[in-house]
Design a protein around this motif. Structure first.
Motif, PDB file in Angstrom:
ATOM      1  N   LYS A 139       0.958  -1.311   0.053  1.00 22.39           N
ATOM      2  CA  LYS A 139      -0.122   0.089   0.063  1.00 22.39           C
ATOM      3  C   LYS A 139       0.726   1.097   0.154  1.00 22.39           C
ATOM      4  CE  LYS A 139      -2.355   1.139   3.694  1.00 22.39           C
ATOM      5  NZ  LYS A 139      -1.995   2.544   4.074  1.00 22.39           N
ATOM      6  N   LYS A 140       0.764   2.127  -0.960  1.00 21.27           N
ATOM      7  CA  LYS A 140       1.293   3.326  -1.145  1.00 21.27           C
ATOM      8  C   LYS A 140       0.212   4.570  -1.119  1.00 21.27           C
ATOM      9  CE  LYS A 140       5.333   1.491  -3.427  1.00 21.27           C
ATOM     10  NZ  LYS A 140       6.202   1.406  -4.791  1.00 21.27           N
ATOM     11  N   VAL A 141      -0.188   4.913  -0.044  1.00 16.95           N
ATOM     12  CA  VAL A 141      -1.197   5.657  -0.240  1.00 16.95           C
ATOM     13  C   VAL A 141      -0.934   6.861   1.086  1.00 16.95           C
ATOM     14  CG1 VAL A 141      -3.785   6.441   0.399  1.00 16.95           C
ATOM     15  CG2 VAL A 141      -2.991   4.171  -0.433  1.00 16.95           C
ATOM     16  N   SER A 142      -1.116   8.383   0.391  1.00 13.85           N
ATOM     17  CA  SER A 142      -0.828   9.316   1.165  1.00 13.85           C
ATOM     18  C   SER A 142      -1.814   9.672   2.350  1.00 13.85           C
ATOM     19  CB  SER A 142      -0.634  10.519   0.246  1.00 13.85           C
ATOM     20  OG  SER A 142      -0.438  11.677   1.064  1.00 13.85           O
ATOM     21  N   ASP A 143      -1.363   9.993   3.546  1.00 18.02           N
ATOM     22  CA  ASP A 143      -2.156  10.085   4.548  1.00 18.02           C
ATOM     23  C   ASP A 143      -2.752  11.785   4.728  1.00 18.02           C
ATOM     24  OD1 ASP A 143      -1.748   7.755   5.730  1.00 18.02           O
ATOM     25  OD2 ASP A 143      -0.252   8.592   6.838  1.00 18.02           O
ATOM     26  N   VAL A 144      -2.572  12.456   3.504  1.00 13.47           N
ATOM     27  CA  VAL A 144      -2.923  13.754   3.580  1.00 13.47           C
ATOM     28  C   VAL A 144      -3.665  14.049   2.113  1.00 13.47           C
ATOM     29  CG1 VAL A 144      -1.255  14.720   5.009  1.00 13.47           C
ATOM     30  CG2 VAL A 144      -0.766  14.611   2.677  1.00 13.47           C
ATOM     31  N   LEU A 145      -4.135  13.252   1.719  1.00 14.70           N
ATOM     32  CA  LEU A 145      -5.106  13.351   0.370  1.00 14.70           C
ATOM     33  C   LEU A 145      -6.352  13.924   0.743  1.00 14.70           C
ATOM     34  CD1 LEU A 145      -4.733   9.747  -1.432  1.00 14.70           C
ATOM     35  CD2 LEU A 145      -3.666  12.003  -2.061  1.00 14.70           C
ATOM     36  N   PRO A 146      -6.749  14.875  -0.108  1.00 19.41           N
ATOM     37  CA  PRO A 146      -8.078  15.584   0.316  1.00 19.41           C
ATOM     38  C   PRO A 146      -9.350  14.619   0.030  1.00 19.41           C
ATOM     39  CG  PRO A 146      -7.212  16.400  -2.142  1.00 19.41           C
ATOM     40  CD  PRO A 146      -6.124  15.431  -1.312  1.00 19.41           C
ATOM     41  N   PRO A 147     -10.273  15.031   0.513  1.00 20.24           N
ATOM     42  CA  PRO A 147     -11.663  13.989   0.430  1.00 20.24           C
ATOM     43  C   PRO A 147     -12.112  14.248  -0.990  1.00 20.24           C
ATOM     44  CG  PRO A 147     -12.101  16.033   1.734  1.00 20.24           C
ATOM     45  CD  PRO A 147     -10.737  16.221   1.238  1.00 20.24           C
ATOM     46  N   THR A 167       2.860  -9.640  -6.876  1.00 17.45           N
ATOM     47  CA  THR A 167       2.892  -8.439  -6.109  1.00 17.45           C
ATOM     48  C   THR A 167       1.635  -7.356  -6.297  1.00 17.45           C
ATOM     49  OG1 THR A 167       5.021  -8.575  -5.553  1.00 17.45           O
ATOM     50  CG2 THR A 167       3.815  -6.423  -4.880  1.00 17.45           C
ATOM     51  N   LEU A 168       0.705  -7.169  -5.606  1.00 15.85           N
ATOM     52  CA  LEU A 168      -0.400  -6.187  -5.982  1.00 15.85           C
ATOM     53  C   LEU A 168      -0.111  -4.894  -5.151  1.00 15.85           C
ATOM     54  CD1 LEU A 168      -3.124  -5.534  -7.002  1.00 15.85           C
ATOM     55  CD2 LEU A 168      -4.222  -6.484  -4.776  1.00 15.85           C
ATOM     56  N   THR A 169       0.156  -3.991  -6.073  1.00 18.06           N
ATOM     57  CA  THR A 169       0.268  -2.641  -5.175  1.00 18.06           C
ATOM     58  C   THR A 169      -0.844  -1.585  -5.360  1.00 18.06           C
ATOM     59  OG1 THR A 169       2.667  -2.862  -5.965  1.00 18.06           O
ATOM     60  CG2 THR A 169       1.880  -0.448  -5.544  1.00 18.06           C
ATOM     61  N   ILE A 170      -1.201  -1.263  -4.390  1.00 16.81           N
ATOM     62  CA  ILE A 170      -2.547  -0.162  -4.179  1.00 16.81           C
ATOM     63  C   ILE A 170      -1.637   1.232  -3.811  1.00 16.81           C
ATOM     64  CG2 ILE A 170      -4.504   0.278  -2.904  1.00 16.81           C
ATOM     65  CD1 ILE A 170      -4.555  -2.540  -2.096  1.00 16.81           C
ATOM     66  N   SER A 171      -2.112   2.212  -4.859  1.00 13.20           N
ATOM     67  CA  SER A 171      -1.394   3.544  -4.654  1.00 13.20           C
ATOM     68  C   SER A 171      -2.642   4.430  -4.685  1.00 13.20           C
ATOM     69  CB  SER A 171      -0.300   3.621  -5.529  1.00 13.20           C
ATOM     70  OG  SER A 171      -0.673   3.664  -6.946  1.00 13.20           O
ATOM     71  N   ALA A 172      -2.247   5.720  -4.185  1.00 14.01           N
ATOM     72  CA  ALA A 172      -3.182   6.802  -4.538  1.00 14.01           C
ATOM     73  C   ALA A 172      -2.523   8.282  -4.146  1.00 14.01           C
ATOM     74  CB  ALA A 172      -4.077   6.984  -3.159  1.00 14.01           C
ATOM     75  N   THR A 231      -3.332  14.173  -8.571  1.00 12.05           N
ATOM     76  CA  THR A 231      -2.701  14.757  -9.908  1.00 12.05           C
ATOM     77  C   THR A 231      -3.875  15.648 -10.276  1.00 12.05           C
ATOM     78  OG1 THR A 231      -2.277  12.290 -10.210  1.00 12.05           O
ATOM     79  CG2 THR A 231      -2.457  13.716 -11.972  1.00 12.05           C
ATOM     80  N   GLY A 232      -3.392  16.895 -10.063  1.00  8.76           N
ATOM     81  CA  GLY A 232      -3.987  18.000 -10.355  1.00  8.76           C
ATOM     82  C   GLY A 232      -5.206  18.182  -9.614  1.00  8.76           C
ATOM     83  N   ASP A 233      -6.617  18.105 -10.173  1.00 10.50           N
ATOM     84  CA  ASP A 233      -7.653  18.186  -9.530  1.00 10.50           C
ATOM     85  C   ASP A 233      -8.338  16.790  -9.322  1.00 10.50           C
ATOM     86  OD1 ASP A 233      -7.757  20.927  -9.118  1.00 10.50           O
ATOM     87  OD2 ASP A 233      -8.749  21.384 -10.892  1.00 10.50           O
ATOM     88  N   PHE A 234      -7.528  15.920  -9.530  1.00 12.19           N
ATOM     89  CA  PHE A 234      -8.084  14.550  -9.286  1.00 12.19           C
ATOM     90  C   PHE A 234      -7.310  13.593  -8.282  1.00 12.19           C
ATOM     91  CE2 PHE A 234     -10.137  15.985 -13.229  1.00 12.19           C
ATOM     92  CZ  PHE A 234     -11.262  15.221 -13.195  1.00 12.19           C
ATOM     93  N   ILE A 235      -7.608  12.704  -7.914  1.00 12.98           N
ATOM     94  CA  ILE A 235      -6.764  11.723  -7.106  1.00 12.98           C
ATOM     95  C   ILE A 235      -6.867  10.432  -7.726  1.00 12.98           C
ATOM     96  CG2 ILE A 235      -6.620  10.233  -5.153  1.00 12.98           C
ATOM     97  CD1 ILE A 235      -8.151  12.624  -3.450  1.00 12.98           C
ATOM     98  N   GLU A 236      -5.802   9.871  -8.090  1.00  8.31           N
ATOM     99  CA  GLU A 236      -5.529   8.818  -8.981  1.00  8.31           C
ATOM    100  C   GLU A 236      -5.266   7.463  -7.962  1.00  8.31           C
ATOM    101  OE1 GLU A 236      -3.015   8.223 -12.690  1.00  8.31           O
ATOM    102  OE2 GLU A 236      -1.758   7.506 -11.109  1.00  8.31           O
ATOM    103  N   ILE A 237      -6.255   6.724  -7.863  1.00  4.68           N
ATOM    104  CA  ILE A 237      -6.130   5.233  -7.177  1.00  4.68           C
ATOM    105  C   ILE A 237      -5.794   4.294  -8.014  1.00  4.68           C
ATOM    106  CG2 ILE A 237      -7.121   3.749  -5.529  1.00  4.68           C
ATOM    107  CD1 ILE A 237      -8.933   7.256  -6.262  1.00  4.68           C
ATOM    108  N   ALA A 238      -4.810   3.411  -7.802  1.00  2.39           N
ATOM    109  CA  ALA A 238      -4.406   2.582  -8.791  1.00  2.39           C
ATOM    110  C   ALA A 238      -4.021   1.363  -8.294  1.00  2.39           C
ATOM    111  CB  ALA A 238      -2.714   3.071  -9.685  1.00  2.39           C
TER     112      ALA A 238
END
Length: 739
Positions: free
Chosen positions: A613-621, A650-655, A658-665
């Motif tokens: 998991k590579k997800v930032s803790d400060v992502l906007p809602p 390996t399965l990688t979950i990231s967020a 990106t500009g005005d969007f959040i990219e969840i991969a």
């Protein structure tokens, strides 16, 4: 032999020459008893005639020697070197004649003079024959210094041999007896060699050989005269010398015309025929030549311009403002090409036109400059053409369609701005290069080469560029000139990628709409019987348990499982048919993805799959429905997990923002998806799983689109896949106002 049998008129000059020489020869036979040289003046007459022949021979050599560096004519050089040889030998013959002062401190004698004579004639005949057969030497550049050395060595060898070792040679003259049979035989050999040469030249059928053939005809009569004379004082001996002077004069004329006059006249003809206005200046700056095109261009004829110095000419042709710009004076000494840009020529009638002048140095053997050649260009047509080209290029570059054109050699001649944008290539990368070097046979645009080769023109022809993920509509056509000759081909193409994707989306929406309508009409009707079946099956299952009917209880369990599966399918149908919710709440993606991560990880441990998991803790809602987003993420996560069940991975979950969007991969290292199958993934009922319904991804896409986002897919067979969900960010109210 067929070259010998030509129309009679082509032989008339030769027939006239032969008839004239033969008439004089026959006339000499009748006057022979009455025409005898006076003995007291014979030596002076003989010496004068011989020295004149020697002078003509040396002049012929001089012309061929000095013209060879420019003409590169091997025939003329061989002839000139030969004339030097037998000219010197004839001089030795003259100086050793009876009554002349001793040469090299040796007394003159008839024996020496006769030896020099016959050797000179044999050298002459061999030179003529070598010239006639030297066609094969044309590609070879002869070293003229070496050829000169050979001539001098031969002449010197003859001089020394005859002077000091005459006993090594057969006698040609015996005092008190006269000419020997050997000398007379060799004279006939000379005549035979000249006849062979004559035959070869007539067969060669070259216009430059006419004087050569005439000279040979006269030389044959000359040799006959020297063979038939009885006394040195009779008419045949005198006639033989006259024939020889005529022969040498004709040869000199042939060499001069071939090497000097001919090229000069040819150059003048070329300059006169040029459609461009041309002037030539001497190295002193005076006009030497002007062609008819310049007379038409300026209004001044050749007589008015000939001999004018270029400063005086400039005063006639140019305004005072242009005079400082003229560079003709520099061209006379620079040995370089110079150009006068944007001058204004004043026509004789007063009109003014913009012109450009190019000055080319006239160099002799690449060293000495003898003058300049000036070519004048009318810029009016060029200006009009340039303006037209600018307008044409503006229109072509303003086109929204890509345009590429090639000429007859498939060299790219046009490549507009739209083509640069669509194909990602710069014009300077492709212009003036061969089409096949830029677009190989496997390229989508190679269809243009097929049009050029076969003439088949394509209209609205779809092609795809897989590496760029582009879809194009192309049209090809041949380019023809005014008389219908093909001079090139062109291709016009439009990027329809977005249109095709939109059409795909519309097609999927139509399917979803149809499924939704079916679900809305039939789901409740099907759901009620399923509820009844499930209820009675549960009752049966309980009875089987009481009666210890274990096999029947297992059958009841299977029925309940299948009923649950049908209920799940119906729920999916209803979800497709469900209208978007209007009330959405702010969703914290870090928290939601943490839940997803734990759920997927618990399943992945059992299948040797590592989850990162590579997800930032400060992502906007984001604004959305948490349960629906959870359904999407679980669907994508478990799809990636299932692609690695056999081999692990390996399965990688990231967020990321990106500009005005959040990219969840969701990126897996599984088997990957073939590129041709990617467009089908979001179509209802398309699945590659044994027990799949083909509704998971269409439902996920529908949910994401209802949230104002999109799903992107990247995959490579054997390396894995990435499913990226883009969701718009929900900013606080104050921040939205600022944005």
């Amino acid at each position: 032999m067929k070259n010998l049998f030509r129309p009679l008129k082509e032989y008339l000059p030769l027939i006239k020459t032969f008839a004239s020489a033969a008439a004089v020869f026959l006339l000499a036979k009748f006057v022979a008893p009455y025409f005898i040289f006076p003995g007291s003046s014979y030596l002076e007459i003989h010496t004068t005639l011989e020295l004149f022949s020697v002078f003509v021979a040396l002049a012929t050599f001089a012309v061929s020697w000095f013209s060879y560096p420019e003409s590169k004519d091997n025939n003329v050089l061989i002839l000139g070197i030969g004339f030097l040889s037998f000219g010197l030998i004839d001089y030795f013959h003259t100086m050793t004649y009876k009554g002349m002062p001793s040469l090299l401190l040796l007394p003159s004698s008839p024996e020496k003079a006769t030896l020099f004579w016959i050797i000179g004639r044999l050298t002459e005949a061999c030179t003529f024959l070598l010239t006639a057969i030297s066609e094969k030497l044309k590609p070879i550049k002869i070293n003229r210094v070496l050829a000169l050395a050979c001539s001098v060595v031969w002449s010197t060898a003859v001089l020394l041999t005859v002077s000091y070792y005459p006993h090594l040679l057969p006698p040609m003259y015996i005092s008190g007896v006269g000419l020997t049979a050997t000398k007379i035989t060799l004279e006939y050999v000379v005549i035979a060699l000249n006849l062979i040469t004559l035959f070869l030249l007539i067969r060669r059928q070259t216009s430059n050989d006419l004087l050569f053939v005439k000279a040979l005809l006269v030389s044959i009569f000359s040799e006959l005269s020297f063979t038939l004379y009885i006394s040195v004082y009779d008419s045949y001996n005198f006639l033989g010398h006259i024939y020889r002077i005529i022969t040498y004069s004709l040869f000199f004329q042939s060499v001069f015309i071939t090497s000097v006059k001919g090229p000069y006249l040819e150059m003048q003809y070329i300059l006169k025929s040029l459609p461009l206005p041309v002037l030539t200046f001497s190295r002193t700056g005076h006009v030497q030549f002007s062609n008819q095109a310049f007379s038409d261009f300026s209004g001044y004829n050749a007589r008015e311009l000939e001999g004018l110095h270029f400063t005086a000419l400039a005063g006639k042709l140019f305004s005072k403002e242009d005079l400082p710009l003229l560079r003709a004076g520099n061209a006379l000494s620079s040995k370089k090409i110079t150009v006068d840009h944007r001058l204004h020529l004043q026509h004789k009638n007063g009109e003014t036109k913009p012109i450009m002048v190019e000055h080319y140095p006239l160099l002799r053997s690449g060293k000495r400059q003898d003058g300049i050649l000036s070519i004048f260009y009318d810029l009016q047509d060029k200006i009009k053409l340039h303006t037209f080209q600018q307008r044409f290029n503006f229109i072509v570059d303003a086109m929204q369609s890509g345009l590429l054109a090639v000429d007859n050699s498939l060299t790219i001649t046009a490549f507009n701005k739209a083509a640069e944008r669509i194909l990602g290539l710069k014009a300077e990368q492709v212009l003036e290069r061969n089409f096949k070097d830029i677009f190989p046979p496997q390229s989508a645009l190679y269809i243009l080469a097929d049009t050029f080769a076969t003439g088949t023109e394509y209209k609205n022809y779809p092609v795809g560029i897989a590496e760029a993920n582009l879809e194009l509509d192309v049209e090809t056509s041949l380019v023809k000139d005014d008389i219908g000759n093909t001079i090139g081909a062109m291709i016009i193409f439009n990027d329809v990628t977005a249109l095709r994707r939109l059409q795909g989306k519309m097609h999927r929406l139509e399917k979803l709409k149809l499924i939704g309508e079916m679900a809305a009409c039939t789901a409740h009707e099907i759901k009620n019987p399923l509820t009844t079946i499930k209820g009675f099956t549960q009752v049966l299952q309980k009875k089987c348990d009481e009666l210890a009917l274990h096999a029947e209880k297992e059958f009841a369990s299977i029925i309940l499982s299948e009923v649950d599966r049908l209920n799940k399918l119906l729920q999916d149908y209803l979800l497709l048919a469900k209208q978007p919710q209007e009330e959405l709440s702010e969703v914290s993606l870090p928290e939601l993805l943490e839940v997803i991560y734990k759920m997927i990880k618990a399943e992945a441990v059992q299948h040797n799959v590592k989850v990162i998991k590579k997800v930032s803790d400060v992502l906007p809602p984001v604004s959305g429905n948490p349960e629906q987003l959870k359904q999407v993420f679980l669907n994508l996560g478990f799809n990636g997990l299932q692609s690695m069940l056999k081999e692990g991975g390996t399965l990688t979950i990231s967020a990321n923002l990106t500009g005005d969007f959040i990219e969840i991969a969701f990126h897996d290292t599984g088997c990957g998806i073939p590129c041709q199958n990617i467009p089908k993934l979001f179509e209802p009922f398309y699945t590659t799983k044994e027990n799949g319904t083909g509704l998971g991804l269409p439902i996920s896409l529908k949910i994401v689109q209802e949230h104002g986002g999109e799903i992107k897919v990247e995959s490579e067979v054997g390396k894995g896949s990435s499913f990226k969900v883009l969701l718009p960010v929900t900013y606080p109210k104050a921040e939205r106002l600022v944005n």
